[in-house]
Design a protein around this motif. Structure first.
Motif, short mmCIF file in Angstrom:
data_model
loop_
_atom_site.label_atom_id
_atom_site.label_comp_id
_atom_site.label_asym_id
_atom_site.label_seq_id
_atom_site.Cartn_x
_atom_site.Cartn_y
_atom_site.Cartn_z
N TYR A 292 9.82 12.22 -41.75
CA TYR A 292 9.00 12.74 -40.65
C TYR A 292 9.56 12.37 -39.28
N ALA A 293 10.83 12.01 -39.21
CA ALA A 293 11.44 11.66 -37.93
C ALA A 293 11.55 12.89 -37.04
N PRO A 294 11.49 12.75 -35.72
CA PRO A 294 11.63 13.89 -34.81
C PRO A 294 13.01 14.54 -34.95
N TRP A 295 13.10 15.78 -34.54
CA TRP A 295 14.34 16.55 -34.68
C TRP A 295 15.50 15.92 -33.92
N TRP A 296 15.21 15.34 -32.76
CA TRP A 296 16.29 14.80 -31.95
C TRP A 296 16.93 13.57 -32.58
N VAL A 297 16.23 12.90 -33.48
CA VAL A 297 16.83 11.78 -34.20
C VAL A 297 17.96 12.30 -35.10
N GLY A 298 17.71 13.43 -35.77
CA GLY A 298 18.75 14.02 -36.59
C GLY A 298 19.93 14.50 -35.78
N VAL A 299 19.68 15.07 -34.60
CA VAL A 299 20.77 15.55 -33.74
C VAL A 299 21.60 14.38 -33.25
N ILE A 300 20.95 13.31 -32.81
CA ILE A 300 21.69 12.14 -32.34
C ILE A 300 22.50 11.53 -33.48
N GLY A 301 21.89 11.44 -34.66
CA GLY A 301 22.61 10.89 -35.80
C GLY A 301 23.85 11.70 -36.16
N SER A 302 23.72 13.03 -36.14
CA SER A 302 24.88 13.88 -36.43
C SER A 302 25.94 13.73 -35.35
N GLY A 303 25.51 13.64 -34.09
CA GLY A 303 26.47 13.46 -33.01
C GLY A 303 27.24 12.16 -33.14
N ILE A 304 26.54 11.09 -33.49
CA ILE A 304 27.22 9.80 -33.67
C ILE A 304 28.22 9.88 -34.82
N ALA A 305 27.80 10.49 -35.93
CA ALA A 305 28.66 10.55 -37.10
C ALA A 305 29.91 11.40 -36.85
N ILE A 306 29.74 12.57 -36.23
CA ILE A 306 30.86 13.50 -36.08
C ILE A 306 31.72 13.15 -34.87
N VAL A 307 31.09 12.92 -33.72
CA VAL A 307 31.85 12.72 -32.48
C VAL A 307 32.42 11.31 -32.41
N ILE A 308 31.56 10.30 -32.56
CA ILE A 308 31.99 8.92 -32.35
C ILE A 308 32.73 8.36 -33.56
N ALA A 309 32.11 8.47 -34.74
CA ALA A 309 32.68 7.81 -35.93
C ALA A 309 33.84 8.59 -36.55
N LYS A 310 33.93 9.89 -36.28
CA LYS A 310 34.99 10.67 -36.92
C LYS A 310 36.07 11.12 -35.94
N HIS A 311 35.71 11.92 -34.94
CA HIS A 311 36.73 12.56 -34.10
C HIS A 311 37.31 11.63 -33.05
N LEU A 312 36.58 10.62 -32.62
CA LEU A 312 37.17 9.67 -31.68
C LEU A 312 38.27 8.85 -32.33
N PHE A 313 38.28 8.81 -33.66
CA PHE A 313 39.34 8.11 -34.39
C PHE A 313 40.47 9.05 -34.80
N GLY A 314 40.33 10.34 -34.49
CA GLY A 314 41.39 11.28 -34.82
C GLY A 314 41.01 12.38 -35.77
N GLY A 315 39.78 12.37 -36.28
CA GLY A 315 39.37 13.44 -37.17
C GLY A 315 39.39 13.04 -38.62
N LEU A 316 39.32 14.04 -39.49
CA LEU A 316 39.24 13.81 -40.92
C LEU A 316 40.44 13.01 -41.43
#
Length: 366
Positions: A93-117
């Motif tokens: 039941y978390a708000p929608w923006w929690v999911g958006v922030i989580g996806s942004g952290i996972a894709i932008v910070i944890a993945k692509h800032l290190f160089g991608g897949l």
């Protein structure tokens, strides 16, 4: 004189490309995911769709900024799997923006800032989970019991819950199993008085307890993990090391002080233990490649999960345990390397054995 064709060196061939591997993992997660969506109703469905869709959009944006071909990299399925795992760690039941922030952290910070897949040091979904848990403790620790798709909030009311932050729903907020045990032990209660009975064990196995979709149906997640083992996408080295270490440490602790420590069955069937063992800790990029390295990696994760759950501030320690061992993976790889063909484990060439001469060869030479 005809030109001879160039012969390439031998390579190991497999039918599992990156996209096929990601799809196989998603299919293995599908039964537990869809059951969780049914159990928690429309708010969970909306949050899941928003999280996965935003992960894909963040992936497209990062690829565009990096100048990489969208058609080649956007279809590899990595963003889909990352968003999927992030959604499975969120409160339904978390708000929608929690999911958006989580996806942004996972894709932008944890993945692509290190160089991608293939370049990321840490598991993207666990980075998102840990950062959200620290930054948004209230939103990330508000749980509701699973009441079913048809007995929970309706479609329109669920839209208000997910996208408008409505809290006017009939479901009463409750604590997850690990949160309940942590709070009761902190209040001075004994483990014998708060340990769930057999009915609660059945509920945890089936998926009838409060928690995220990755913390409910232990049986379905276990079956999905075994399917990955059967398809040879993962091996049992990491899962057995994680589960065996948690079971061993909790068995020793509960036998020494049964009133203060939870028994092994509770650790193994509560929280994200199964999801971690089969789907998170086995990530190719952030885990060791050698068999011994995988065992050490899994033992470290299992030990850290037990320590954080028992003495840490958070009732669940999966995300922090995985991230800490992700940081140790390069060290493990340095000292526990697979032996190179034709060389010893120290890197020296293997001695070449001289062929033995037969009596026939000796006689012919004479």
């Amino acid at each position: 004189m005809t030109a001879q064709p160039l012969l390439a060196a031998p390579h190991t061939h497999t039918v599992f490309t990156v996209s096929r591997t990601m799809l196989a993992v998603v299919l293995a997660l599908a039964p537990a995911t869809f059951f969780g969506l049914y159990q928690f109703g429309w708010p969970a469905v909306f949050l899941f769709c928003v999280t996965v869709l935003s992960a894909y959009l963040f992936e497209l944006a990062c690829l565009w900024v990096a100048g990489k071909p969208l058609g080649q990299f956007a279809r590899d399925g990595s963003a889909l799997l990352s968003g999927w795992l992030v959604a499975m760690t969120l409160p339904p039941y978390a708000p929608w923006w929690v999911g958006v922030i989580g996806s942004g952290i996972a894709i932008v910070i944890a993945k692509h800032l290190f160089g991608g897949l293939g370049q990321n040091l840490f598991n993207p979904a666990m980075v998102a989970r840990a950062m959200l848990l620290i930054a948004l403790p209230v939103q990330m620790t508000t749980w509701v019991p699973p009441v079913g798709l048809f007995d929970g909030p309706g479609f329109v009311h669920s839209l208000a819950i997910t996208f408008a932050g409505s809290t006017e729903f009939d479901a009463v907020s409750s604590a997850s199993t690990l949160s309940h045990i942590k709070s009761q032990l902190g209040a001075g209660a004994s483990m014998g008085a708060i340990t769930p009975d057999l009915a609660d064990l059945k509920a945890r196995l089936i998926g009838l307890v409060p928690g995220s979709m990755g913390e409910t149906s232990t049986v379905l997640i276990l079956l999905g993990g075994l399917a990955l083992v059967f398809m040879r996408i993962i091996t049992l080295a990491i899962p057995l090391s994680v589960l065996g270490t948690i079971a061993a440490l909790s068995a020793i602790a509960s036998s020494l002080a049964p009133d203060r420590f939870a028994p092994p069955i509770l650790h193994l069937t509560s929280g994200s233990t199964m999801l971690c063992a089969f789907f998170i800790a086995t990530d190719y990029v952030t885990s060791p490649v050698s068999a011994l390295g995988k065992m050490l990696y899994g033992i470290g994760i299992g030990a850290l999960i037990f320590v954080i759950r028992t003495w840490g501030s958070f009732p669940e320690g999966v995300a922090f345990a995985v991230l800490l061992m992700n940081a140790c993976t390069p060290l493990i790889e340095t000292y526990v390397r697979p032996r190179v063909f034709g060389r010893t484990r120290t890197g020296k060439p293997l001695p070449i054995a001289k062929p033995k001469r037969s009596a026939k060869d000796t006689g012919a030479k004479a």
